[in-house]
Write a protein that holds these residues in place. Structure first.
Motif: not given
Length: 115
Positions: A62-76
């Motif tokens: 589920e988290t990977s799906e959220k990440l895939a939809l995000t253009d920019k995300l910080t490591f934090e």
């Protein structure tokens, strides 16, 4: 008949996969990191048909799906998501072995927190 889980093998694999996933998130772009996270999640759900390992796998997918939809995300930001996943697993852990697994996952995330 249900086979007992060999936690020494499964737990080690899950924790090692989690470390690999965190490293991938730090080094790869968002799409690649989401793919690595999804692969770990699928592996966990296949290895574990229930319990903490299965719930962890579902949360990673589920988290990977959220990440895939995000253009920019910080490591934090990703560490916050992973910390949230691990925190929720404490509520589903029923045995001492499951609690130990959750503690190891929590330690993995803590090792990467930026001070």
């Amino acid at each position: 008949m249900v086979q007992p889980v060999d936690w020494s093998n499964v737990g080690v694999r899950i924790v090692q996969g989690f470390y690999t996933t965190i490293d991938a998130v730090r080094q790869l772009d968002t799409q690649e990191a989401a793919l690595v996270m999804k692969l770990l999640g699928k592996s966990c759900t296949k290895m574990m048909k229930d319990g903490v390992g299965h719930q962890f796998g579902i949360a990673m997918i589920e988290t990977s799906e959220k990440l895939a939809l995000t253009d920019k995300l910080t490591f934090e930001d990703v560490l916050k998501m992973l910390t949230s996943i691990v925190g929720k697993l404490y509520f589903t852990a029923k045995t001492a072995e499951e609690i130990e697994l959750v503690k190891q996952l929590e330690d993995a995330v803590k090792n990467y927190h930026v001070v």
